[in-house]
Every structure is written in structure tokens, then in C-alpha cells.
Design a protein around this motif. Structure first.
Motif, PDB file in Angstrom:
ATOM      1  N   LEU A 106       0.805  -1.200   0.000  1.00  0.00           N
ATOM      2  CA  LEU A 106       0.000   0.000   0.000  1.00  0.00           C
ATOM      3  C   LEU A 106       0.847   1.262   0.000  1.00  0.00           C
ATOM      4  CD1 LEU A 106      -2.868  -0.890   2.499  1.00  0.00           C
ATOM      5  CD2 LEU A 106      -2.964  -0.809   0.028  1.00  0.00           C
ATOM      6  N   LEU A 107       2.122   1.117   0.230  1.00  0.00           N
ATOM      7  CA  LEU A 107       2.991   2.287   0.261  1.00  0.00           C
ATOM      8  C   LEU A 107       3.465   2.698  -1.138  1.00  0.00           C
ATOM      9  CD1 LEU A 107       4.214   4.195   2.326  1.00  0.00           C
ATOM     10  CD2 LEU A 107       6.184   2.692   2.470  1.00  0.00           C
ATOM     11  N   VAL A 108       3.340   1.821  -2.113  1.00  0.00           N
ATOM     12  CA  VAL A 108       3.836   2.109  -3.464  1.00  0.00           C
ATOM     13  C   VAL A 108       3.160   3.333  -4.086  1.00  0.00           C
ATOM     14  CG1 VAL A 108       4.037   1.189  -5.811  1.00  0.00           C
ATOM     15  CG2 VAL A 108       4.580  -0.253  -3.863  1.00  0.00           C
ATOM     16  N   PRO A 109       1.838   3.530  -3.982  1.00  0.00           N
ATOM     17  CA  PRO A 109       1.238   4.734  -4.572  1.00  0.00           C
ATOM     18  C   PRO A 109       1.731   6.036  -3.940  1.00  0.00           C
ATOM     19  CG  PRO A 109      -0.454   3.115  -4.131  1.00  0.00           C
ATOM     20  CD  PRO A 109       0.810   2.621  -3.507  1.00  0.00           C
ATOM     21  N   ALA A 148     -13.803  10.276   2.322  1.00  0.00           N
ATOM     22  CA  ALA A 148     -12.823   9.957   1.286  1.00  0.00           C
ATOM     23  C   ALA A 148     -12.574  11.105   0.316  1.00  0.00           C
ATOM     24  CB  ALA A 148     -13.260   8.723   0.510  1.00  0.00           C
ATOM     25  N   GLY A 149     -13.555  11.884   0.010  1.00  0.00           N
ATOM     26  CA  GLY A 149     -13.375  12.955  -0.962  1.00  0.00           C
ATOM     27  C   GLY A 149     -12.606  14.146  -0.424  1.00  0.00           C
ATOM     28  N   TYR A 150     -12.418  14.230   0.880  1.00  0.00           N
ATOM     29  CA  TYR A 150     -11.784  15.391   1.490  1.00  0.00           C
ATOM     30  C   TYR A 150     -10.304  15.188   1.809  1.00  0.00           C
ATOM     31  CZ  TYR A 150     -16.693  16.480   2.094  1.00  0.00           C
ATOM     32  OH  TYR A 150     -18.023  16.694   1.870  1.00  0.00           O
ATOM     33  N   VAL A 151      -9.801  13.978   1.614  1.00  0.00           N
ATOM     34  CA  VAL A 151      -8.411  13.662   1.963  1.00  0.00           C
ATOM     35  C   VAL A 151      -7.651  13.341   0.681  1.00  0.00           C
ATOM     36  CG1 VAL A 151      -6.951  12.118   3.312  1.00  0.00           C
ATOM     37  CG2 VAL A 151      -9.210  12.712   4.161  1.00  0.00           C
ATOM     38  N   PRO A 152      -6.441  13.879   0.513  1.00  0.00           N
ATOM     39  CA  PRO A 152      -5.646  13.548  -0.680  1.00  0.00           C
ATOM     40  C   PRO A 152      -5.333  12.042  -0.737  1.00  0.00           C
ATOM     41  CG  PRO A 152      -4.652  15.365   0.543  1.00  0.00           C
ATOM     42  CD  PRO A 152      -5.770  14.844   1.371  1.00  0.00           C
ATOM     43  N   GLU A 153      -5.240  11.542  -1.963  1.00  0.00           N
ATOM     44  CA  GLU A 153      -5.049  10.104  -2.170  1.00  0.00           C
ATOM     45  C   GLU A 153      -3.760   9.589  -1.534  1.00  0.00           C
ATOM     46  OE1 GLU A 153      -4.540   7.261  -5.999  1.00  0.00           O
ATOM     47  OE2 GLU A 153      -6.153   8.731  -6.082  1.00  0.00           O
ATOM     48  N   HIS A 154      -2.672  10.333  -1.662  1.00  0.00           N
ATOM     49  CA  HIS A 154      -1.409   9.864  -1.078  1.00  0.00           C
ATOM     50  C   HIS A 154      -1.497   9.803   0.450  1.00  0.00           C
ATOM     51  CE1 HIS A 154      -0.782  14.215  -0.737  1.00  0.00           C
ATOM     52  NE2 HIS A 154       0.085  13.931   0.214  1.00  0.00           N
ATOM     53  N   ALA A 155      -2.295  10.675   1.060  1.00  0.00           N
ATOM     54  CA  ALA A 155      -2.463  10.642   2.516  1.00  0.00           C
ATOM     55  C   ALA A 155      -3.256   9.401   2.940  1.00  0.00           C
ATOM     56  CB  ALA A 155      -3.167  11.905   2.988  1.00  0.00           C
ATOM     57  N   VAL A 156      -4.208   8.989   2.117  1.00  0.00           N
ATOM     58  CA  VAL A 156      -4.988   7.784   2.422  1.00  0.00           C
ATOM     59  C   VAL A 156      -4.077   6.557   2.415  1.00  0.00           C
ATOM     60  CG1 VAL A 156      -6.816   6.260   1.570  1.00  0.00           C
ATOM     61  CG2 VAL A 156      -7.146   8.733   1.549  1.00  0.00           C
ATOM     62  N   TYR A 157      -3.237   6.443   1.379  1.00  0.00           N
ATOM     63  CA  TYR A 157      -2.318   5.298   1.294  1.00  0.00           C
ATOM     64  C   TYR A 157      -1.272   5.328   2.405  1.00  0.00           C
ATOM     65  CZ  TYR A 157      -4.312   3.893  -3.145  1.00  0.00           C
ATOM     66  OH  TYR A 157      -5.163   3.467  -4.114  1.00  0.00           O
ATOM     67  N   ALA A 158      -0.779   6.510   2.725  1.00  0.00           N
ATOM     68  CA  ALA A 158       0.212   6.622   3.805  1.00  0.00           C
ATOM     69  C   ALA A 158      -0.416   6.239   5.141  1.00  0.00           C
ATOM     70  CB  ALA A 158       0.765   8.037   3.859  1.00  0.00           C
TER      71      ALA A 158
END
Length: 140
Positions: free
Chosen positions: A1-4, A66-76
């Protein structure tokens, strides 16, 4: 999950996704086997229902935000939570002290040794002292 978080390469993302799916393919049958060996049939349905309700609540909460958080922050965040779970499982698997005593405090060192699940053997895991050999099971 860290790759993105660290890469945007299509090949790296596809490889990471495939690896994640392979790990899930190993996890679900393994946890089902442990669950079948450790929970009685009468307890299994109600116990799993409680966990499903909690998991569904978590999924709804994440989807609402989900729509309020950047995608990289979700994966991190997901990667950090997996690391916390890994460390927690390591702590739970350790003996209670450095002398090898089990958490039960019996003084005798014993470990969970996986055996083949069968009714006559008493389930999936059986307490066995390290000096006890598997051949003794047949003599019981």
C-alpha cells in the motif's frame, strides 16, 4: 500500500496491486482455518457478526470522508496502520518475560504448535511443551 505514495509508475502500481491481491488470497483461507479451529460453531456466527458490524461502520466512516483527503495521505495512513498492526501482533506473540514463561504464568514454557485440525486431536492448535514430540499424539 505504500507504493502509490512513492511512485506513480503504472507498472509499479500494477505489481503492487497484484502482490496485495496474492497476500489477500493467502490471508483469508488461513484466517478461516484458524477461526474454525479456535471458535466453536455456536460462537463463530455471533462473533463474526459483531466484527462485521464494526468493520462496516469503519468502511462507512472512511467513505464519507474519502473525498476530502488527498489520495497519497490515504495510502500513507493505511500503510502506517498496517505497521501498527504488525507491531501489535509481534507484541502479542511474545512471551511475557525474557525467561520464556508463557502469558498464563504456569512457569512451564509451552508454545502453540500447529497440527492438523481434526476432532480427535482437539482442534487446530494444541498446547505442547517444546520437549514433547509430535509422535506422542498418536499414543493418546
Amino acid at each position: 500500500l505504500l507504493v502509490p505514495v512513492v511512485s506513480s509508475s503504472y507498472e509499479a502500481l500494477l505489481l503492487a496491486f497484484s502482490a496485495f491481491e496474492c497476500l489477500l488470497g493467502l490471508y483469508w483461507p488461513a484466517i478461516a482455518l484458524v477461526r474454525a479451529g479456535e471458535l466453536d460453531d455456536s460462537q463463530r456466527a455471533s462473533t463474526m457478526a459483531v466484527f462485521r458490524v464494526l468493520l462496516n461502520g469503519l468502511v462507512i466512516a472512511v467513505l464519507l470522508g474519502a473525498g476530502y483527503v488527498p489520495e497519497h495521505a490515504v495510502y500513507a495512513t493505511a500503510s502506517a496502520m498496517l505497521v501498527v498492526c504488525l507491531l501489535g501482533s509481534h507484541v502479542l506473540a511474545m512471551p511475557s518475560d525474557a525467561h520464556g514463561e508463557s502469558r498464563g504464568g504456569s512457569g512451564a514454557s509451552s508454545e502453540e504448535v500447529p497440527i492438523i485440525a481434526s476432532p480427535e486431536r482437539g482442534g487446530l492448535f494444541k498446547k505442547r511443551t517444546p520437549t514433547e514430540s509430535p509422535e506422542l499424539d498418536d499414543a493418546e
